[in-house]
Scaffold this motif. Structure first.
Motif, PDB file in Angstrom:
ATOM      1  N   SER A 175     -35.308  -0.563  77.278  1.00 10.62           N
ATOM      2  CA  SER A 175     -36.381  -0.650  76.288  1.00 10.62           C
ATOM      3  C   SER A 175     -36.680  -2.106  75.960  1.00 10.62           C
ATOM      4  O   SER A 175     -35.798  -2.962  75.982  1.00 10.62           O
ATOM      5  CB  SER A 175     -35.965   0.094  75.012  1.00 10.62           C
ATOM      6  N   ARG A 176     -37.947  -2.367  75.613  1.00 13.28           N
ATOM      7  CA  ARG A 176     -38.337  -3.699  75.147  1.00 13.28           C
ATOM      8  C   ARG A 176     -38.471  -3.726  73.634  1.00 13.28           C
ATOM      9  O   ARG A 176     -38.160  -4.721  72.986  1.00 13.28           O
ATOM     10  CB  ARG A 176     -39.676  -4.087  75.790  1.00 13.28           C
ATOM     11  N   ASN A 177     -38.945  -2.614  73.075  1.00 12.38           N
ATOM     12  CA  ASN A 177     -39.126  -2.493  71.623  1.00 12.38           C
ATOM     13  C   ASN A 177     -38.514  -1.169  71.178  1.00 12.38           C
ATOM     14  O   ASN A 177     -39.048  -0.104  71.489  1.00 12.38           O
ATOM     15  CB  ASN A 177     -40.606  -2.547  71.253  1.00 12.38           C
ATOM     16  N   MET A 178     -37.411  -1.234  70.454  1.00 10.61           N
ATOM     17  CA  MET A 178     -36.636  -0.031  70.123  1.00 10.61           C
ATOM     18  C   MET A 178     -36.225  -0.045  68.661  1.00 10.61           C
ATOM     19  O   MET A 178     -35.909  -1.100  68.101  1.00 10.61           O
ATOM     20  CB  MET A 178     -35.381   0.018  71.008  1.00 10.61           C
ATOM     21  N   ALA A 179     -36.241   1.120  68.063  1.00 16.58           N
ATOM     22  CA  ALA A 179     -35.669   1.303  66.730  1.00 16.58           C
ATOM     23  C   ALA A 179     -34.518   2.291  66.844  1.00 16.58           C
ATOM     24  O   ALA A 179     -34.639   3.321  67.511  1.00 16.58           O
ATOM     25  CB  ALA A 179     -36.712   1.826  65.746  1.00 16.58           C
ATOM     26  N   PHE A 180     -33.421   1.963  66.202  1.00 20.44           N
ATOM     27  CA  PHE A 180     -32.274   2.876  66.132  1.00 20.44           C
ATOM     28  C   PHE A 180     -32.113   3.349  64.701  1.00 20.44           C
ATOM     29  O   PHE A 180     -32.078   2.533  63.771  1.00 20.44           O
ATOM     30  CB  PHE A 180     -30.989   2.176  66.585  1.00 20.44           C
ATOM     31  N   LEU A 181     -32.039   4.664  64.497  1.00 20.58           N
ATOM     32  CA  LEU A 181     -31.840   5.246  63.170  1.00 20.58           C
ATOM     33  C   LEU A 181     -30.433   5.817  63.081  1.00 20.58           C
ATOM     34  O   LEU A 181     -30.029   6.611  63.930  1.00 20.58           O
ATOM     35  CB  LEU A 181     -32.866   6.350  62.901  1.00 20.58           C
ATOM     36  N   THR A 182     -29.717   5.458  62.035  1.00 20.81           N
ATOM     37  CA  THR A 182     -28.332   5.914  61.902  1.00 20.81           C
ATOM     38  C   THR A 182     -28.247   7.416  61.642  1.00 20.81           C
ATOM     39  O   THR A 182     -27.472   8.120  62.281  1.00 20.81           O
ATOM     40  CB  THR A 182     -27.617   5.154  60.775  1.00 20.81           C
ATOM     41  N   PHE A 183     -28.999   7.928  60.669  1.00 21.04           N
ATOM     42  CA  PHE A 183     -29.042   9.355  60.301  1.00 21.04           C
ATOM     43  C   PHE A 183     -27.634   9.951  60.215  1.00 21.04           C
ATOM     44  O   PHE A 183     -27.332  10.985  60.816  1.00 21.04           O
ATOM     45  CB  PHE A 183     -29.888  10.141  61.298  1.00 21.04           C
ATOM     46  N   GLY A 184     -26.777   9.303  59.448  1.00 18.92           N
ATOM     47  CA  GLY A 184     -25.425   9.799  59.226  1.00 18.92           C
ATOM     48  C   GLY A 184     -25.173   9.955  57.747  1.00 18.92           C
ATOM     49  O   GLY A 184     -25.919  10.653  57.060  1.00 18.92           O
ATOM     50  N   THR A 185     -24.130   9.301  57.248  1.00 20.57           N
ATOM     51  CA  THR A 185     -23.880   9.307  55.810  1.00 20.57           C
ATOM     52  C   THR A 185     -25.091   8.793  55.061  1.00 20.57           C
ATOM     53  O   THR A 185     -25.458   9.290  53.999  1.00 20.57           O
ATOM     54  CB  THR A 185     -22.647   8.437  55.496  1.00 20.57           C
ATOM     55  N   GLY A 186     -25.727   7.763  55.606  1.00 24.75           N
ATOM     56  CA  GLY A 186     -26.970   7.227  55.055  1.00 24.75           C
ATOM     57  C   GLY A 186     -28.033   7.161  56.130  1.00 24.75           C
ATOM     58  O   GLY A 186     -27.867   7.695  57.227  1.00 24.75           O
ATOM     59  N   MET A 187     -29.145   6.483  55.816  1.00 23.40           N
ATOM     60  CA  MET A 187     -30.217   6.300  56.791  1.00 23.40           C
ATOM     61  C   MET A 187     -30.599   4.826  56.815  1.00 23.40           C
ATOM     62  O   MET A 187     -31.068   4.272  55.812  1.00 23.40           O
ATOM     63  CB  MET A 187     -31.438   7.146  56.424  1.00 23.40           C
ATOM     64  N   GLY A 188     -30.353   4.187  57.923  1.00 25.43           N
ATOM     65  CA  GLY A 188     -30.742   2.801  58.117  1.00 25.43           C
ATOM     66  C   GLY A 188     -31.243   2.627  59.528  1.00 25.43           C
ATOM     67  O   GLY A 188     -31.137   3.530  60.361  1.00 25.43           O
ATOM     68  N   ALA A 189     -31.797   1.458  59.816  1.00 25.98           N
ATOM     69  CA  ALA A 189     -32.336   1.208  61.147  1.00 25.98           C
ATOM     70  C   ALA A 189     -31.893  -0.148  61.659  1.00 25.98           C
ATOM     71  O   ALA A 189     -31.698  -1.089  60.889  1.00 25.98           O
ATOM     72  CB  ALA A 189     -33.861   1.282  61.130  1.00 25.98           C
ATOM     73  N   GLY A 190     -31.735  -0.228  62.964  1.00 28.84           N
ATOM     74  CA  GLY A 190     -31.581  -1.487  63.669  1.00 28.84           C
ATOM     75  C   GLY A 190     -32.779  -1.636  64.579  1.00 28.84           C
ATOM     76  O   GLY A 190     -33.207  -0.662  65.207  1.00 28.84           O
ATOM     77  N   LEU A 191     -33.340  -2.833  64.651  1.00 25.69           N
ATOM     78  CA  LEU A 191     -34.603  -3.046  65.356  1.00 25.69           C
ATOM     79  C   LEU A 191     -34.431  -4.044  66.508  1.00 25.69           C
ATOM     80  O   LEU A 191     -33.941  -5.157  66.302  1.00 25.69           O
ATOM     81  CB  LEU A 191     -35.666  -3.574  64.388  1.00 25.69           C
ATOM     82  N   ILE A 192     -34.852  -3.625  67.680  1.00 24.96           N
ATOM     83  CA  ILE A 192     -34.937  -4.514  68.833  1.00 24.96           C
ATOM     84  C   ILE A 192     -36.428  -4.714  69.102  1.00 24.96           C
ATOM     85  O   ILE A 192     -37.131  -3.771  69.478  1.00 24.96           O
ATOM     86  CB  ILE A 192     -34.265  -3.913  70.080  1.00 24.96           C
ATOM     87  N   LEU A 193     -36.925  -5.919  68.885  1.00 23.95           N
ATOM     88  CA  LEU A 193     -38.347  -6.207  69.044  1.00 23.95           C
ATOM     89  C   LEU A 193     -38.537  -7.317  70.072  1.00 23.95           C
ATOM     90  O   LEU A 193     -37.907  -8.370  69.977  1.00 23.95           O
ATOM     91  CB  LEU A 193     -38.971  -6.613  67.702  1.00 23.95           C
ATOM     92  N   ASP A 194     -39.385  -7.039  71.052  1.00 26.72           N
ATOM     93  CA  ASP A 194     -39.652  -7.985  72.133  1.00 26.72           C
ATOM     94  C   ASP A 194     -38.351  -8.431  72.806  1.00 26.72           C
ATOM     95  O   ASP A 194     -38.169  -9.601  73.137  1.00 26.72           O
ATOM     96  CB  ASP A 194     -40.430  -9.203  71.607  1.00 26.72           C
ATOM     97  N   GLY A 195     -37.445  -7.467  72.982  1.00 24.70           N
ATOM     98  CA  GLY A 195     -36.208  -7.727  73.704  1.00 24.70           C
ATOM     99  C   GLY A 195     -35.145  -8.482  72.942  1.00 24.70           C
ATOM    100  O   GLY A 195     -34.171  -8.956  73.541  1.00 24.70           O
ATOM    101  N   LYS A 196     -35.286  -8.586  71.606  1.00 23.02           N
ATOM    102  CA  LYS A 196     -34.295  -9.286  70.799  1.00 23.02           C
ATOM    103  C   LYS A 196     -34.042  -8.527  69.504  1.00 23.02           C
ATOM    104  O   LYS A 196     -34.937  -7.867  68.976  1.00 23.02           O
ATOM    105  CB  LYS A 196     -34.764 -10.703  70.465  1.00 23.02           C
ATOM    106  N   LEU A 197     -32.829  -8.650  68.992  1.00 20.24           N
ATOM    107  CA  LEU A 197     -32.508  -8.061  67.691  1.00 20.24           C
ATOM    108  C   LEU A 197     -33.317  -8.765  66.614  1.00 20.24           C
ATOM    109  O   LEU A 197     -33.365  -9.996  66.554  1.00 20.24           O
ATOM    110  CB  LEU A 197     -31.019  -8.204  67.400  1.00 20.24           C
ATOM    111  N   TYR A 198     -33.954  -7.957  65.745  1.00 22.48           N
ATOM    112  CA  TYR A 198     -34.725  -8.516  64.636  1.00 22.48           C
ATOM    113  C   TYR A 198     -33.996  -8.190  63.336  1.00 22.48           C
ATOM    114  O   TYR A 198     -33.772  -7.024  63.018  1.00 22.48           O
ATOM    115  CB  TYR A 198     -36.137  -7.936  64.602  1.00 22.48           C
ATOM    116  N   VAL A 199     -33.628  -9.224  62.566  1.00 24.95           N
ATOM    117  CA  VAL A 199     -32.867  -9.009  61.338  1.00 24.95           C
ATOM    118  C   VAL A 199     -33.662  -9.325  60.081  1.00 24.95           C
ATOM    119  O   VAL A 199     -33.223  -9.016  58.975  1.00 24.95           O
ATOM    120  CB  VAL A 199     -31.554  -9.826  61.334  1.00 24.95           C
ATOM    121  N   GLY A 200     -34.831  -9.958  60.229  1.00 25.34           N
ATOM    122  CA  GLY A 200     -35.641 -10.291  59.069  1.00 25.34           C
ATOM    123  C   GLY A 200     -35.252 -11.623  58.447  1.00 25.34           C
ATOM    124  O   GLY A 200     -34.434 -12.373  58.972  1.00 25.34           O
ATOM    125  N   THR A 201     -35.848 -11.901  57.295  1.00 19.67           N
ATOM    126  CA  THR A 201     -35.655 -13.184  56.629  1.00 19.67           C
ATOM    127  C   THR A 201     -34.235 -13.371  56.124  1.00 19.67           C
ATOM    128  O   THR A 201     -33.644 -14.443  56.250  1.00 19.67           O
ATOM    129  CB  THR A 201     -36.636 -13.319  55.445  1.00 19.67           C
TER     130      THR A 201
END
Length: 325
Positions: free
Chosen positions: A131-157
């Motif tokens: 994948s080049r642009n991927m979102a991962f959703l935890t959907f476990g105890t809680g709900m969070g996401a990890g984002l891979i955008l344009d082939g790199k991990l995106y963590v925000g500001t």
């Protein structure tokens, strides 16, 4: 060992794991692992990471590491390697975990929250591979996401990108991430249990108890797992609950698709276990809610690494440190 030699540290509220792994040929294998209760103090915990990694390296004849990755709950400062008092680690205030590991082993060290770590693992070695642009959703105890955008991990500001559980999907509903009707409220183990308890209490009062809660004294014992088993067995209320969860999941997916235009969304934990119940409703809702051209370009798949993701998530953070910036 001919591949990249990686160290991993997974820090949890009740237990920690230190892992030694080798990445080669597009895959990864766990060479050794030690799991133990989380030490009482952060200083003792950091000391234990050094000691356990030393022990694993000696045990397996590893003289050096190419990189080390650390996975921990948010909030944290990935750039400076600091843990900033996550809810499950309340006394870990600005604790430097990267510095001591870097000093001891002379290798680059990366720190990421657990959703980002799992996203990296699924992207590099699991369902998101290629994948080049991927979102991962935890959907476990809680709900969070990890984002891979344009082939790199995106963590925000400030490492807070991907906190999709806080997004409100409805005016009212189960509480998750401190907000009623949130994505986490509807699509997490705790949220499903809370929703089920509320609806079961209504049925009990009406004299029509559901299979997963036949008597009032069983109400507090209701869990998402119990409701899922009842739904699989055909209990009408449990099926209604999972239809609602599936619809809200589809709405959340549509938000991600419209904003990020990913080619892949990988969903972990509960989605994989209850895929038969959730997938048809979630995908139908996604098709209704998202822009058709964006939805058509995105595949939605369950996580592939399963229980192994916990072992390799921190290793994927280590591998990420070796990639060009």
């Amino acid at each position: 060992m001919n591949g990249k030699l990686l160290g991993g540290v997974d820090i949890g509220g009740t237990k920690c794991a230190v892992v030694l792994g080798e990445a080669s040929g597009g895959g990864v294998r766990v060479v050794g692992k030690r799991t133990y209760p989380t030490p009482a103090s952060p200083a003792d915990a950091v000391a234990s990471f050094l000691h356990q990694m030393d022990g694993l390296m000696a045990e397996h004849g590893v003289a050096r590491l190419d990189a080390i990755g650390v996975s921990c709950g948010s909030p944290l400062d990935s750039r400076r390697g600091l843990i900033l008092s996550p809810p499950n680690l309340p006394h870990w205030d600005r604790i430097d975990v990267a510095g001591p590991l870097r000093a001891r082993f002379g290798a680059p060290v990366g720190l990421q929250n657990d959703a980002n770590a799992c996203a990296l693992a699924e992207w590099r070695w699991g369902a998101g591979r290629g994948s080049r642009n991927m979102a991962f959703l935890t959907f476990g105890t809680g709900m969070g996401a990890g984002l891979i955008l344009d082939g790199k991990l995106y963590v925000g500001t400030n490492d807070m990108a991907g906190e999709v559980g806080h997004v409100r999907l409805a005016e009212d509903g189960p509480v998750g991430y401190g907000k009623a009707g949130s994505f986490e409220g509807f699509c997490s183990g705790g949220g499903i249990a809370a929703l089920a308890k509320s609806l079961a209490a209504e049925r009990l009062a009406a004299g029509d108890p559901p299979a997963f809660c036949p008597t009032p004294d069983r109400l507090e014992a209701v869990t998402a797992k119990l409701v899922g088993e009842a739904a699989q067995a055909g209990d009408p209320l449990a099926l209604d609950i999972f239809r609602l969860v599936g619809k809200q999941l589809g709405r959340g997916l549509a938000v991600l698709v419209d904003i990020l235009n990913p080619d892949t969304i990988v969903i972990g934990s509960i989605y994989g276990r209850q895929r038969e119940l959730l997938e048809p409703v979630a995908l139908a809702t996604l098709a209704e809610e998202a822009l058709p051209i964006s939805a058509a370009s995105c595949r939605v798949v369950p996580a592939a690494l399963g229980e192994a993701v916990g072992d390799v998530a921190a290793l994927s953070v280590a591998m990420n440190e070796l990639q060009p910036r």
